[in-house]
Write a protein that holds these residues in place. Sequence first.
Motif, PDB file in Angstrom:
ATOM      1  N   LEU B 423       0.811  -1.215   0.000  1.00  0.00           N
ATOM      2  CA  LEU B 423       0.000   0.000   0.000  1.00  0.00           C
ATOM      3  C   LEU B 423       0.846   1.268   0.000  1.00  0.00           C
ATOM      4  N   LYS B 424       2.121   1.133   0.362  1.00  0.00           N
ATOM      5  CA  LYS B 424       2.981   2.323   0.418  1.00  0.00           C
ATOM      6  C   LYS B 424       3.978   2.379  -0.731  1.00  0.00           C
ATOM      7  N   GLY B 425       4.032   1.339  -1.543  1.00  0.00           N
ATOM      8  CA  GLY B 425       5.008   1.293  -2.620  1.00  0.00           C
ATOM      9  C   GLY B 425       4.606   2.176  -3.792  1.00  0.00           C
ATOM     10  N   SER B 426       5.526   2.353  -4.708  1.00  0.00           N
ATOM     11  CA  SER B 426       5.207   3.056  -5.964  1.00  0.00           C
ATOM     12  C   SER B 426       6.264   2.697  -7.000  1.00  0.00           C
ATOM     13  N   SER B 429       5.744   3.082 -14.199  1.00  0.00           N
ATOM     14  CA  SER B 429       5.553   2.034 -15.210  1.00  0.00           C
ATOM     15  C   SER B 429       5.570   2.703 -16.578  1.00  0.00           C
ATOM     16  N   ILE B 457       3.337   7.149 -12.845  1.00  0.00           N
ATOM     17  CA  ILE B 457       3.909   6.730 -11.566  1.00  0.00           C
ATOM     18  C   ILE B 457       2.796   6.556 -10.536  1.00  0.00           C
ATOM     19  N   GLY B 458       2.950   5.577  -9.696  1.00  0.00           N
ATOM     20  CA  GLY B 458       1.954   5.377  -8.644  1.00  0.00           C
ATOM     21  C   GLY B 458       2.053   3.990  -8.049  1.00  0.00           C
ATOM     22  N   LEU B 459       1.131   3.733  -7.121  1.00  0.00           N
ATOM     23  CA  LEU B 459       1.089   2.441  -6.431  1.00  0.00           C
ATOM     24  C   LEU B 459       0.905   1.290  -7.412  1.00  0.00           C
ATOM     25  N   HIS B 460       0.106   1.551  -8.483  1.00  0.00           N
ATOM     26  CA  HIS B 460      -0.161   0.473  -9.444  1.00  0.00           C
ATOM     27  C   HIS B 460       1.142  -0.044 -10.077  1.00  0.00           C
ATOM     28  N   TRP B 463       2.561  -2.674  -7.954  1.00  0.00           N
ATOM     29  CA  TRP B 463       1.834  -3.941  -8.109  1.00  0.00           C
ATOM     30  C   TRP B 463       2.272  -4.657  -9.398  1.00  0.00           C
ATOM     31  N   ILE B 464       2.476  -3.866 -10.471  1.00  0.00           N
ATOM     32  CA  ILE B 464       2.900  -4.482 -11.747  1.00  0.00           C
ATOM     33  C   ILE B 464       4.279  -5.130 -11.577  1.00  0.00           C
TER      34      ILE B 464
END
Lengths: 55, 487
Positions: B423-426, B429, B457-460, B463-464
């Motif tokens: 939840l805190k990562g980024s 992509s 850029i973002g949390l998604h 996840w990728i």
Amino acid sequence: MSEIAKQSPVITHYPDAPVPTRFTRWNRQNPVLQFGKFVMACINIMMMVIKGHEK
Amino acid sequence: MARIVILGAGVSGHTAALHLRRLLGRKHDITVVTPNSKWNWIPSNIWVGVGRMTAKQVTFDLPPIYRRKGIRYVQALGRTIRPHGDGDDPTPTVEVESTAPDSLGELSRLPYDYLINATGPKLRFEATEGLGPEGGHSVSVCTDGHAVHAAEALAESIAKMQAGEQQKLVVGMGHGTCTCEGAAFEYTFNVEHELTQAGVRDKAELIYLTNEVELGDFGVDGMVFRQKGYQQSSRMWTESLFTERGVHSILGAHVSKVDPGVIHYETLDGQHHTQDFDFAMLLPPFGGVGLTAYDRDGSDITDTMFAPSGFMKVDADYTPKPYEEWRAEDWPKTYEVPGYPNVFAVGIAFAPPHQISKPHVSANGTPIAPAPPRTGMPSGVMGKAVAITIADRVKGDPQAPAEQASMAKMGAACVASSGTGLLKGSAASMTMFPVVPNYEKYPDSGGRNFSGTRGEIGLHGHWIKLMLHYLFIYKAKALPGWQFIPE
């Protein structure tokens, strides 16, 4: 030592760079919005893989 | 029965081996020669390097996979290629030197009908005095072992900050001709993320030291995106991130020496500088692994098959020419070695015709230019393309046309982590199409197609990257359905 040599080459900030607003930063970490972006990014990557190689 | 020997079991070599076994069935002999018994998903080493993953999570044992797939595994280093055989015997062979504990240093010759050189890079720490974790004064994340060591050094530095000390951390490139700027970028922001999580960000000056002339170059001449009706660049994007996170930078730098706590470097204006540090992760330049080649009469043909850098010459246009005359068509398409249609070089092992980014030379004549990246997705695509070429020739016409996979005509996805955590990562992509820009075809969009070149850029993005970590390790283990996971 010349004046140029005395100048530090360490760049501490980029004055012309846009800095994200608080809302943009919140957007980037919002799990619900980011899930939508995750799906879109996966589709984008898959489309590129499927289209593959420019013949 | 055809004998296919693959030197190297990184992304491209391992991909080629698995596809060859799938395409050819078990009646042909496939041999993989690799000095390491473990496979390493290198993109996740940056997470090992900040202590967020263990070495075990990014590696697995290769021999059981090859046993299950019916691929012969030889733990050895490739040494000498004899493409026309030796003396009276015209059979092409490759000489290998064992790295297995029970036969260390023993030489043997493997005959082949087809040879794939996928040896990856030699990590040339010796190019910069004092560089690297083995006898040097900086750490690295190039291997899982290096990354574990880097995590320990980072933890020590964070502990000092928690005790109230100020620390200077430098992350970047240990030579003016390094590649993999993306990995250094990722490690920089993962370190920044860890410092923030540990509550010591205010105790650290974090500096990204790079051979790129501007941020966002990444060794691919940067990228231009179309977003919200405007053209944006990877430079603007990256400068924004550096400003937002308070990361400092040194651009256009060639590191000449690393002393304990001091980096000596030269900038494009010819000035020499020093940068003190408490923690430094600096990547080495890459080189070929030092393969040699001999003709049947014993004459040395290494210069015919290899570029001076040690990388193998393939079907590229190596004619020296100025930057303005570089063309996308210069890049190889089939990865066949000229004059040796049964020998191929893929991934980092092939010699690029030139850089992708504009090369620069300092006022003192020191080359400062990112070398072109040939890792990740393009590496896998090349490995698969060569496997298809060989399978077509083994099963049918030996003169069958080669499958093409030019980096100037393929896209790639790049996910650059800027911090981990569900939840805190980024991460940033990005996709780019093509990898090598074609300025004639796409003159107004940085040499690339806008519809295939995107970034966010973002949390998604985190996840990728995490999804790719698990997917590619699953694929590399050749578990059921592996072939449906694209390169």
